[in-house]
Design a protein around this motif. Structure first.
Motif, short mmCIF file in Angstrom:
data_model
loop_
_atom_site.label_atom_id
_atom_site.label_comp_id
_atom_site.label_asym_id
_atom_site.label_seq_id
_atom_site.Cartn_x
_atom_site.Cartn_y
_atom_site.Cartn_z
N PHE A 29 -10.00 -13.48 -14.08
CA PHE A 29 -9.92 -14.94 -14.00
C PHE A 29 -10.81 -15.56 -15.06
O PHE A 29 -12.02 -15.31 -15.11
N ILE A 35 -10.10 -25.87 -17.24
CA ILE A 35 -10.45 -26.03 -15.83
C ILE A 35 -11.64 -26.96 -15.66
O ILE A 35 -11.62 -27.87 -14.82
N GLN A 38 -10.70 -30.48 -16.31
CA GLN A 38 -9.92 -31.00 -15.16
C GLN A 38 -10.86 -31.48 -14.06
O GLN A 38 -10.60 -32.51 -13.43
N ILE A 42 -11.06 -35.13 -12.51
CA ILE A 42 -10.96 -35.42 -11.07
C ILE A 42 -12.16 -36.26 -10.63
O ILE A 42 -12.00 -37.26 -9.90
N PHE A 100 -3.50 -38.06 -13.49
CA PHE A 100 -4.09 -36.79 -13.94
C PHE A 100 -3.70 -36.53 -15.39
O PHE A 100 -4.55 -36.22 -16.24
N MET A 120 -0.39 -24.04 -19.55
CA MET A 120 -0.44 -23.68 -18.13
C MET A 120 -0.54 -24.93 -17.24
O MET A 120 -0.03 -24.95 -16.13
N LEU A 128 6.03 -27.68 -10.17
CA LEU A 128 6.03 -28.50 -8.95
C LEU A 128 7.29 -29.38 -8.91
O LEU A 128 7.95 -29.51 -7.88
N GLU B 30 -5.37 -20.07 -14.62
CA GLU B 30 -5.35 -21.50 -14.97
C GLU B 30 -4.24 -22.23 -14.24
O GLU B 30 -4.44 -23.37 -13.78
N LEU B 31 -3.10 -21.57 -14.11
CA LEU B 31 -1.96 -22.19 -13.43
C LEU B 31 -2.33 -22.50 -11.98
O LEU B 31 -2.11 -23.62 -11.48
N ILE B 33 -5.35 -22.71 -10.64
CA ILE B 33 -6.41 -23.72 -10.55
C ILE B 33 -5.83 -25.12 -10.80
O ILE B 33 -6.22 -26.09 -10.16
N THR B 34 -4.87 -25.21 -11.73
CA THR B 34 -4.23 -26.52 -11.97
C THR B 34 -3.56 -27.02 -10.71
O THR B 34 -3.66 -28.21 -10.35
N TRP B 35 -2.87 -26.12 -10.03
CA TRP B 35 -2.22 -26.53 -8.77
C TRP B 35 -3.27 -27.00 -7.75
O TRP B 35 -3.09 -28.02 -7.09
N ASN B 37 -6.27 -28.13 -8.32
CA ASN B 37 -6.84 -29.41 -8.75
C ASN B 37 -5.88 -30.56 -8.48
O ASN B 37 -6.29 -31.64 -8.04
#
Lengths: 248, 184
Positions: A29, A35, A38, A42, A100, A120, A128, B30-31, B33-35, B37
């Motif tokens: 990871f 990240i 982000q 947020i 976002f 990503m 989604l 990352e994918l 974590i993006t979800w 977030n």
């Protein structure tokens, strides 16, 4: 890392920086710049929302509350006008993705790398959307109706229909990602070019790099940030709305 | 992804640095974590922005609806009151007319009665007066008759005392009448 090498200097266009790599039961990871930024986004949005919704009153008298109400009503109307009343539960999701995406893309304004320049991130959102399209198809047409829709208008079209479905998230994510990356690269090219121009003119330091890139970033960062967030949300709404099989 | 790399690189692609992710690549971490977030942000929007603001908006809409209903109700009430007022005004007018009418007729009647009474009284008084006059007259006549009879008695006694002729009688009576008149 991509490098554009000119006579004596190099422009580097990388992916997001990796701060640390964790090894979780054999799964690698990467804690990346994307990240962390982000999280910054947020927190920023959280503070903005907390500020705007402080002391909400029925008899509104503050500008803060007026703005908060305007935002809520705008998204309510966006759903009503683009889709219809039945899809009003989607308003919160659309507001989330729009904010976002937009605030993420605006991060270069404060010197951070935009998370939306990471495939990503945009792929995550596009997936989604893809899932919601799928759910709406099953919800309105049933599994039978969905399978039947794959064979429309002729059974021969099955592979094309499947490709068409899969193309939606791919196209959505690549469009958003590529626009932002293009902005990023162009900004760096401009900065590089202005630096080169400064030294070519004979200035002792890269004078042209002060101020001018900021003006150009008005277009490449702000305009495309808002535009791409809007386009992504509009397409999401239109795709989900058109996935209503009961309408046919 | 190679075509993108070539397209973006322009001149030369240098081997990837280990402290950077590739510009175009798949990274499941990352994918996910993006979800995560996005989910967190979704709940921030739902609870803190939409939940709170829509509550206020709904409340305000409810209040406005109530106000509108109340206004309509008040208007209806006002109209009803107006109608009632007009009706009562009309009835009051007719009542007043009636009162005026009855009072006029009553007063007319009263006046007539008064006049009639007065007439009656006057008649009565007149009659009484006539009766009194008649009575006085009668009395006077009676007195006269009494005196005449007395006179006749007196005269006849005188006649009986002396034998006289017809002419004498006549003269005597005349004398008597004169003297009686003188006596009176």
């Amino acid at each position: 890392m991509f490098s554009i090498v000119s006579m004596n200097s190099t422009i580097e266009v990388n992916g997001p920086r990796i701060y640390h790599t964790f090894d979780i039961f054999g799964f690698k990871f990467n804690l990346t710049e994307t990240i962390v930024v982000q999280w910054v986004v947020i927190l920023l949005i959280l503070f903005i929302i907390l500020y705007l919704t402080k002391n909400l009153k029925v008899d509104a008298d503050t500008k803060r509350q007026a703005i908060a109400e305007k935002i809520v009503i705008t998204f309510q109307n966006l759903i009503k006008n683009t889709m219809d009343e039945r899809y009003s539960p989607l308003r919160v999701y659309i507001a989330t993705i729009f904010s976002f995406s937009m605030i993420s893309s605006l991060m270069p304004m404060i010197g951070l790398r935009a998370p939306t320049t990471n495939l990503m991130v945009t792929l995550g959102w596009a997936l989604l959307t893809f899932i919601m399209i799928f759910i709406n198809k099953i919800r309105t047409g049933g599994i039978k109706g969905y399978v039947a829709s794959l064979f429309q208008p002729f059974p021969v079209m099955l592979p094309l229909n499947i490709i068409g479905d899969i193309a939606v998230p791919v196209a959505l994510s690549l469009r958003h990602f590529a626009n932002l990356v293009a902005g990023l690269i162009i900004s760096q090219l401009i900065a590089f070019g202005l630096g080169a121009l400064s030294s070519a003119v004979g200035l002792p330091f890269e004078l042209f790099r002060i101020g001018i890139p900021a003006i150009l970033s008005l277009y490449f960062d702000i305009f495309s940030a808002v535009m791409q967030a809007f386009v992504f949300c509009m397409l999401t709404m239109v795709y989900i709305y058109n996935a209503d099989l009961s309408a046919d | 992804m190679e075509f993108l790399n070539t397209a973006l690189s322009g001149i030369k692609v240098i081997a990837a640095d280990s402290s950077f992710l590739p510009l175009v690549g798949i990274d499941i971490g990352e994918l996910v974590i993006t979800w995560a977030n996005t989910l967190i942000l979704f709940f921030i929007f739902k609870k803190l922005l939409f939940g709170r603001v829509e509550k206020v908006l709904d409340k305000r809409n409810a209040i406005e609806k109530e106000r509108l209903l109340n206004a309509e109700k008040a208007e209806k009430e006002a109209l009803a009151i107006k109608q009632e007022y007009e009706e009562s005004l009309a009835s009051a007018k007719s009542e007043a007319d009636e009162i005026v009418k009855t009072s006029v007729s009553k007063s007319n009647k009263l006046a007539e009665e008064i006049v009639a009474n007065a007439k009656q009284k006057a008649d009565y008084i007149e009659k009484q007066a006539y009766a009194k006059i008649e009575m006085e007259k009668q009395k006077a006549l009676e007195d006269l008759q009494e005196q005449i009879s007395e006179l006749i008695v007196y005269a006849s006694s005188k006649v009986l005392e002396r034998e006289v002729g017809e002419d004498d009688n006549k003269r005597l009576i005349e004398e008597l009448l004169v003297s009686s008149q003188k006596e009176k």
